[in-house]
Design an enzyme around this catalytic site. Structure first.
Site, short mmCIF file in Angstrom:
data_model
loop_
_atom_site.label_atom_id
_atom_site.label_comp_id
_atom_site.label_asym_id
_atom_site.label_seq_id
_atom_site.Cartn_x
_atom_site.Cartn_y
_atom_site.Cartn_z
N HIS A 52 0.85 -1.18 0.00
CA HIS A 52 0.00 0.00 0.00
C HIS A 52 0.90 1.24 0.00
CE1 HIS A 52 -3.98 -1.85 1.67
NE2 HIS A 52 -3.49 -2.54 0.66
N GLU A 54 1.34 3.64 2.19
CA GLU A 54 2.06 3.87 3.45
C GLU A 54 3.14 2.82 3.67
OE1 GLU A 54 -2.30 5.16 4.07
OE2 GLU A 54 -1.23 3.57 3.02
N SER A 79 -7.15 8.01 3.91
CA SER A 79 -7.14 7.55 5.29
C SER A 79 -6.65 6.10 5.34
CB SER A 79 -8.56 7.66 5.86
OG SER A 79 -8.57 7.36 7.22
N CYS A 81 -5.76 2.16 5.90
CA CYS A 81 -6.47 0.92 6.18
C CYS A 81 -5.92 0.33 7.48
CB CYS A 81 -6.29 -0.07 5.02
SG CYS A 81 -4.61 -0.76 4.93
N CYS A 84 -2.09 -0.56 7.28
CA CYS A 84 -1.23 0.63 7.32
C CYS A 84 -1.30 1.31 8.68
CB CYS A 84 -1.61 1.58 6.20
SG CYS A 84 -1.28 0.85 4.57
#
Length: 147
Positions: A52, A54, A79, A81, A84
């Site tokens: 992902h 992040e 925002s 998950c 992350c």
């Protein structure tokens, strides 16, 4: 560092992922007003289950001490998950700046309950770009968030 300036690196990373046919979520890690690393969602490009925005950013930062993470700011276009958010909590990143959270908010309360300072920019460009992408790629979006 101005949050909009820091955020611009995360947004640029998201557009890079989009240009590669991937999921347009980007992130960057800033410490002492210096961009340490940036990354973007590479699940499509790498055939990865965990890259992902992040996690890619933190992977790109390499091994950092807890002292470095404890004074960092993570910028992300969406925002985080649960995966992350867990990474944010594991490394004790104290502040997360979020581009938009209308599309997804799964872990915000969890992060706040652990003392993470969340700043939501409510960035129009990010919302517009990401919502358009979601409408065009619903199966890929659902796969990315585990639906």
């Amino acid at each position: 560092m101005d949050h909009l300036y820091g955020y611009s690196f995360a947004l640029h990373a998201a557009y890079k992922g989009l240009s590669e046919g991937g999921i347009p979520i980007g992130a960057c890690l800033v410490v002492d007003d210096e961009v340490i690393a940036a990354g973007y969602n590479k699940r499509v490009q790498m055939g990865s289950s965990i890259r992902h925005g992040e996690t890619d950013c933190i992977e790109n930062a390499g091994r950092l001490s807890s002292k470095v993470y404890s004074k960092s700011v993570l910028y992300t276009t969406l925002s985080p998950c649960t995966m992350c958010a867990g990474t944010i909590l594991l490394y004790k990143i104290p502040t997360v700046v979020i581009g938009e959270n209308e599309t997804f908010q799964e872990s915000e309360n969890w992060l706040k309950s652990h003392g993470v300072n969340l700043i939501v920019l409510d960035d129009f460009e990010t919302k517009t770009m990401f919502q358009k992408w979601c409408q065009e790629n619903p199966d890929l979006w659902n796969e990315d968030i585990g639906i």
